[in-house]
Design an enzyme around this catalytic site. Sequence first.
Site, PDB file in Angstrom:
ATOM      1  N   LYS B  80       0.734  -1.325   0.007  1.00  8.96           N
ATOM      2  CA  LYS B  80      -0.038   0.038  -0.045  1.00  8.96           C
ATOM      3  C   LYS B  80       0.953   1.395  -0.090  1.00  8.96           C
ATOM      4  O   LYS B  80       1.837   1.110   0.664  1.00  8.96           O
ATOM      5  CB  LYS B  80      -0.756  -0.140   1.218  1.00  8.96           C
ATOM      6  CG  LYS B  80      -2.055   1.210   1.252  1.00  8.96           C
ATOM      7  CD  LYS B  80      -2.935   0.820   2.400  1.00  8.96           C
ATOM      8  CE  LYS B  80      -4.087   1.762   2.556  1.00  8.96           C
ATOM      9  NZ  LYS B  80      -4.804   1.561   3.629  1.00  8.96           N
ATOM     10  N   SER B 155      -9.760   1.702   3.035  1.00 10.61           N
ATOM     11  CA  SER B 155      -8.683   2.394   1.878  1.00 10.61           C
ATOM     12  C   SER B 155      -7.832   1.441   1.169  1.00 10.61           C
ATOM     13  O   SER B 155      -7.381   2.108   0.489  1.00 10.61           O
ATOM     14  CB  SER B 155      -7.969   3.525   2.864  1.00 10.61           C
ATOM     15  OG  SER B 155      -7.141   2.942   3.696  1.00 10.61           O
ATOM     16  N   SER B 179      -9.844  -0.946   7.159  1.00  8.20           N
ATOM     17  CA  SER B 179      -9.311  -0.564   5.863  1.00  8.20           C
ATOM     18  C   SER B 179      -8.548  -1.570   5.124  1.00  8.20           C
ATOM     19  O   SER B 179      -8.340  -1.607   3.925  1.00  8.20           O
ATOM     20  CB  SER B 179      -8.215   0.709   5.769  1.00  8.20           C
ATOM     21  OG  SER B 179      -8.927   2.036   5.891  1.00  8.20           O
TER      22      SER B 179
END
Lengths: 106, 484
Positions: B80, B155, B179
């Site tokens: 990420k 996210s 997330s």
Amino acid sequence: MEINDVKHIGLLARLKLSDAEASALTIDLNKIVALVETLPATRRSSDDDEEEKNEEEDVVEESNERITRGDETRQDFRITSDELIAASPDHNGRFIRVKKIIDKDA
Amino acid sequence: MSNHPRFNSIRQTQEALQNKQISCEELTRAYVQSIDEHNDLNAFISVCGERAIAKAKETDSKIVHDDALSGMEGVVLGVKDNILVKGLGCTAGSKILASYTASYTATAVNRLEEAGAIVIGKTNLDQFGMGSSSQFSYFGGVKNPVDPERVPGGSSGGSAAAVKADMCLAALGTDMGGSCRQPASFCGVFGYKPSYGLVSRHGLLSSGPSLDQVGVLAHCVEDIEVIMGVMAGQDGLDANVRLPQFRSRKDVPLNALRIGVPEEFFTDGLDDEIKKAVHDQITMLKKQGATITNITLPHATKEAIATYYIIMPAECSSNLARFDGVRYGTRIEGDGSAGVGSDVIESYLLTREDGFGAEVKRRILLGTFVLSAGYADRYYVRAQQARNMLREGLAKAFREVDIIITPTTPNPAFPIGSKTDDPTTMYLEDIYTVSANLAGIPAISMPCGLSQGLPVGMQIWGRYGDDATVLAVARQLDALNKGQ
């Protein structure tokens, strides 16, 4: 919350908001504040068993401790000042350049 | 991946490499090609193909010498883009860091790379991890591989989409309020948030330091266990890591397992098909002899959302103060025309205004508000009290049960463009996930069926520090689902 409140908070948060943006954010923030206002004042039940209550309080104390403990100074992480300076958007040799700190004309 | 075998686990991948069914270089090139083929999903912000292929060649040279593969060798990994990898860009999905290159590597990634993992690129996300749809990225929204008209969740939506669409074998995400779990649920993969303090956060661009954890998205639980075995554990660079090293455990005797089912998670607002899918899983465990107990967690749903949306913005507003255009990323100098003078303050104001997206600004403003004089007691202090009540409630529940099962989300993936008019409707997407972050306990989302033809997930929560049990139960339940 009024638009001027939002603009003021924006300045505190170092965000320059246009009128249109502040207006839209005022609507959003009022909705969010209404959501968080649903949080009731918390009260522990007086019926709770004392021993269980202490045990649960210990859990909370431990939880808080693992988040808020003090930092220890470490010597084994090395990052050179050159690398740090290079990450700055505006630098000159060994210096990070910034705009003047005090505006004499302001 | 169209010309190559599809691998669903680390073990399967390493066996194929060891048997010379495919070389690591070929495999890595296939993943790079897959990223290219799935460009429309926008799962990656940057791809480091050459770096990855160079690393793959190292693995191949080991195979030539018939050395056994172990650890993370041959595992192609997405990371990420709020986790630092030295020499690679790290944007946090935000314009303010669009030009930033990481000066060092996060401990979690460092350990995985040292164990042989091959980082293939940085996955897309909502800016600074703030969002539940992965549509709030400066680099464009991510699409769900299962239905590109829908969001992948957020996210860590880029990581979930990348794993689901075989652009990497597994991916690192971060989980501040769900997330990793919510995108895993929306995309039909496994998403895991470790106990707070099990994985180092050194090198993570954390927005909510008391909530954030580095997590994993993968095709199977075994892979999560392997990754955790490498990535977790004490780190002198993050004093919050206080739990002992992670060790996976063998099967849990399901006939002795006590499962709590909180009634608040199965009320109005929960999609009927999700409710049924989760109940089917509970029934399956019951048939294996597990004891099912209905419990109550009154502070764990709507109240937790209110608590979370006070504490998290408060931490974000403080934490993101460092992004002012002086030390990192981009800067706007200003020319004095903004009406706020012509000194460094003008530069801060203009840089942050230009660099942060709307959702980040909302949360910074909200955080500044709830921490401001006169309001801190009314909001922030009250939220901390509510957080303590939630922790106490969970501690009480875990005296009676070993794990807690809930749905991961109230609904399956929603269409792109919906839920954008009112931020609070988006916030309610996190209603079943935020409590695990507020309490710091381990949680996994595992695929458990379909609703409207879309994947849905079920959560398993465990006691603080008992990650091994959570993962073992998920692994065993997945095997039961697959008829193994």
